[in-house]
Design an enzyme around this catalytic site. Structure first.
Site, PDB file in Angstrom:
ATOM      1  N   THR A 224       0.862  -1.178   0.000  1.00 55.28           N
ATOM      2  CA  THR A 224       0.000   0.000   0.000  1.00 55.28           C
ATOM      3  C   THR A 224       0.897   1.225   0.000  1.00 55.28           C
ATOM      4  OG1 THR A 224      -1.771  -1.136   1.191  1.00 55.28           O
ATOM      5  CG2 THR A 224      -1.808   1.270   1.215  1.00 55.28           C
TER       6      THR A 224
ATOM      7  N   LYS B 203      -7.719   1.008  -2.827  1.00 54.22           N
ATOM      8  CA  LYS B 203      -7.234   0.673  -1.483  1.00 54.22           C
ATOM      9  C   LYS B 203      -7.157   1.906  -0.587  1.00 54.22           C
ATOM     10  CE  LYS B 203      -4.840  -1.278   1.889  1.00 54.22           C
ATOM     11  NZ  LYS B 203      -5.442  -2.144   2.906  1.00 54.22           N
TER      12      LYS B 203
ATOM     13  N   LYS C 160      -0.292   6.345   8.126  1.00 53.18           N
ATOM     14  CA  LYS C 160       0.376   6.365   6.820  1.00 53.18           C
ATOM     15  C   LYS C 160      -0.636   6.314   5.689  1.00 53.18           C
ATOM     16  CE  LYS C 160       1.458   2.919   4.434  1.00 53.18           C
ATOM     17  NZ  LYS C 160       1.883   1.630   3.854  1.00 53.18           N
TER      18      LYS C 160
END
Length: 328
Positions: free
Chosen positions: A109, A190, A265
């Site tokens: 990711t 995502k 993050k």
């Protein structure tokens, strides 16, 4: 059914990568070799032990050795800089060997820009017989990785000729493989998902804290949400209040699961992506601020992201600990 590659490689045996690689080795034909690499030597040895009797495993000394031994390589590392290092580092990166016709699937990711850069570098590494690169980030957490029930979001169109093969491969590690349209769009899906999930978890934590302070029992309040307009997967599966979901990581002192630093993050990446495309976000600053503060709080750091309930000052009922189960 599309013929599988004759050999596989896997780079990145972290919290998600380790159980994914274990699932892959257990479900691939035992005659299909799997080369693995990680900077963590202990993780490599643990992988060998966890897959004893499942087929050939080779511990590689570098990412380039993995690529040299595999027709298909799966990668999953924490950040964009790590992905670039794994693929692009001279002499030891994945592209430092003959990449002709190989298939690379990256489940990290990361920011979409880094993924696009790596994808172009992969294609350029062997112009006459270009290798293929697809972003394929995952959702489902460590529990989903351990159970082989992950959702993959793939940067490919549904009619991409390679997608049936990609789906077949990723189905060894997950139950849902979604084609998202094209390069980097798996990551776009995502990041959008984690932005939404993080805000739902934060709102659920706030609502639980508010209702309990008004005098409601935590389970009663959660049950009310579950059959009302405030219901969600977070509320019913991994409610932030300890004890509401007895088998969830939130009932195990938030140990395991998706670390709050990773939520920070991913929220940051999502906010950056939104700014690049001009998408107005009203809740972003408050959500990112909450996860940033929680990730720096020693009571919360390195714990599952739903620990934001603790950061809010929510009451935590005592929960009898059973360390024998799998943490969702």
């Amino acid at each position: 059914m599309t013929a599988l590659p004759k050999s596989f490689g896997f780079v990145g045996l972290g919290a998600m990568g380790f159980p994914m690689a274990v699932q892959l080795r257990r479900k691939l034909p035992s005659s299909t070799p799997l080369a693995i690499y990680d900077l963590n030597k202990v993780a490599l040895q643990q992988f060998v032990q966890a897959t004893e009797g499942c087929g050939e495993r080779h511990i590689a000394l570098s990412a380039s050795e993995v690529a040299a031994r595999a027709e298909c390589v799966i990668t999953i590392v924490p950040e964009g800089a790590h992905v670039k290092a794994v693929y692009l580092t001279p002499e030891i990166g994945l592209l430092a060997t003959d990449t002709s016709g190989k298939l690379f699937l990256d489940s990290s990711t990361i920011d979409t820009g880094s993924s696009l850069d790596v994808g172009m570098a992969v294609a350029a590494s062997h112009p006459s017989t270009p290798p293929r690169f697809y972003d394929a980030p995952v959702s489902g957490g460590t529990a989903g990785a351990e159970k082989g029930s992950l959702t993959f979001m793939v940067g490919a169109a549904a009619d991409d000729p390679t997608f049936p093969l990609i789906k077949q491969i990723l189905s060894f590690m997950g139950t849902t493989v979604n084609p998202c349209g094209g390069p980097s769009l798996g990551l776009a899906a995502k990041l959008s998902n984690n932005y939404l999930s993080g805000l739902i978890a934060l709102a659920t934590a706030e609502a639980m804290n508010m209702g309990m302070r008004c005098g409601l029992d935590a389970k009663v309040l959660s049950d009310c949400f579950a059959t009302s307009s405030g219901g969600s997967w977070v509320n019913s599966t991994v409610n932030p209040v300890p004890g509401v979901c007895p088998d969830a990581v939130t009932s195990r002192d938030y140990q395991g699961g998706f670390k709050v630093q990773l939520m920070k993050k991913d929220m940051s990446l999502a906010v950056d992506a939104a700014r690049r495309v001009g998408a107005k976000l009203v809740l972003a600053d408050a959500g990112l601020s909450a996860y940033s503060a929680a990730s720096e709080d020693p009571r919360c750091r390195d714990r599952d992201s739903r620990v934001v309930y603790r950061w809010l000052g929510g009451y935590e009922p005592e929960v009898e600990q059973d360390r024998s189960g799998i943490v969702p």
